[in-house]
Design a protein around this motif. Sequence first.
Motif, short mmCIF file in Angstrom:
data_model
loop_
_atom_site.label_atom_id
_atom_site.label_comp_id
_atom_site.label_asym_id
_atom_site.label_seq_id
_atom_site.Cartn_x
_atom_site.Cartn_y
_atom_site.Cartn_z
N VAL A 24 0.86 -1.20 0.00
CA VAL A 24 0.00 0.00 0.00
C VAL A 24 0.90 1.25 0.00
O VAL A 24 1.75 1.40 0.88
CB VAL A 24 -0.93 0.02 1.23
CG1 VAL A 24 -1.76 1.30 1.24
CG2 VAL A 24 -1.85 -1.20 1.23
N ALA A 25 0.70 2.11 -1.00
CA ALA A 25 1.47 3.36 -1.06
C ALA A 25 1.11 4.20 0.16
O ALA A 25 -0.07 4.27 0.54
CB ALA A 25 1.13 4.11 -2.34
N ASN A 26 2.11 4.81 0.79
CA ASN A 26 1.81 5.64 1.97
C ASN A 26 2.84 6.76 2.08
O ASN A 26 3.87 6.72 1.41
CB ASN A 26 1.82 4.78 3.24
CG ASN A 26 3.20 4.25 3.57
OD1 ASN A 26 4.05 4.95 4.08
ND2 ASN A 26 3.43 2.98 3.23
N VAL A 27 2.53 7.73 2.92
CA VAL A 27 3.51 8.76 3.25
C VAL A 27 3.61 8.83 4.77
O VAL A 27 2.78 8.26 5.48
CB VAL A 27 3.14 10.16 2.67
CG1 VAL A 27 3.31 10.19 1.17
CG2 VAL A 27 1.74 10.56 3.07
N GLN A 28 4.64 9.55 5.25
CA GLN A 28 4.82 9.66 6.70
C GLN A 28 4.41 11.05 7.19
O GLN A 28 4.45 12.01 6.42
CB GLN A 28 6.27 9.36 7.04
CG GLN A 28 6.65 7.97 6.54
CD GLN A 28 7.71 7.30 7.35
OE1 GLN A 28 8.71 7.92 7.67
NE2 GLN A 28 7.50 6.04 7.67
N THR A 29 4.04 11.06 8.46
CA THR A 29 3.51 12.31 9.04
C THR A 29 4.43 13.50 8.84
O THR A 29 3.96 14.62 8.64
CB THR A 29 3.29 12.12 10.56
OG1 THR A 29 4.38 11.38 11.08
CG2 THR A 29 1.99 11.42 10.88
N ASP A 30 5.77 13.27 8.90
CA ASP A 30 6.68 14.41 8.81
C ASP A 30 7.19 14.69 7.39
O ASP A 30 8.03 15.56 7.19
CB ASP A 30 7.85 14.26 9.80
CG ASP A 30 8.63 12.99 9.56
OD1 ASP A 30 8.25 12.20 8.67
OD2 ASP A 30 9.63 12.77 10.26
N ASN A 31 6.69 13.94 6.42
CA ASN A 31 7.04 14.27 5.03
C ASN A 31 6.45 15.64 4.67
O ASN A 31 5.38 15.99 5.19
CB ASN A 31 6.43 13.26 4.04
CG ASN A 31 7.13 11.91 4.06
OD1 ASN A 31 6.51 10.89 3.80
ND2 ASN A 31 8.42 11.89 4.35
N ASN A 32 7.13 16.38 3.80
CA ASN A 32 6.50 17.64 3.39
C ASN A 32 5.44 17.37 2.32
O ASN A 32 5.39 16.28 1.75
CB ASN A 32 7.54 18.70 2.97
CG ASN A 32 8.36 18.25 1.78
OD1 ASN A 32 7.83 17.61 0.86
ND2 ASN A 32 9.65 18.57 1.80
N LEU A 33 4.60 18.37 2.08
CA LEU A 33 3.49 18.17 1.15
C LEU A 33 3.97 18.02 -0.29
O LEU A 33 3.29 17.42 -1.11
CB LEU A 33 2.50 19.34 1.25
CG LEU A 33 1.71 19.42 2.55
CD1 LEU A 33 0.64 20.51 2.44
CD2 LEU A 33 1.06 18.09 2.91
#
Length: 163
Positions: A24-33
Amino acid sequence: MLIQPVEDLLSRNADHYLIPADVVANVQTDNNLYHAFLVLTKVKYSKIPVLDHGGHFEGLVSLPLITEQMLVFDQLNTEILLQKRVCDVMETQVKTVHDVDDVEETLHLMIDNPFVPVVDEQQIFQGIVTRREFMKSFNFLTHEIGKQYDMIEKDFSTSEKAK
Ligand code: AMP
């Protein structure tokens, strides 16, 4: 409550309709937009899960949420995407399920959501159940139920309901 034969047949396929966390593709909370925007554009999904560094499910981020941030006085400002983090804009009030075998709850949540995140007791992200995968199970159910159960139509002709 689901009738037992329906619940049994759908549960039998439950393992198949979970898309496991590692695909599942995901991002992390502290990644920038900016990063989140690139990931969403690349995977071609409009909404994906957000995790923390421990693999806990934290929320969802979508393209509309990001483009809203870019809009300043009717102009698109991409600079702002480098300054804001995913946790600043993500959707946090997200209903999850603990168990893919909980067919009834999953089904209810999928009425309003294209997918439902699955987490364990510690909120560790396990994967998602999508409408598409669920529809495959429903298709299986519609074909299998007649093979495995005898169904007899009730006769309402003399009941109050029929009048
Ligand atoms: P589908 O039912 O396959 O169209 O999927 C419904 C939604 O689930 C998609 O629009 C995405 O938001 C999400 N989704 C499905 N598969 C994935 C995946 N591999 N990674 C991230 N999100 C996904």
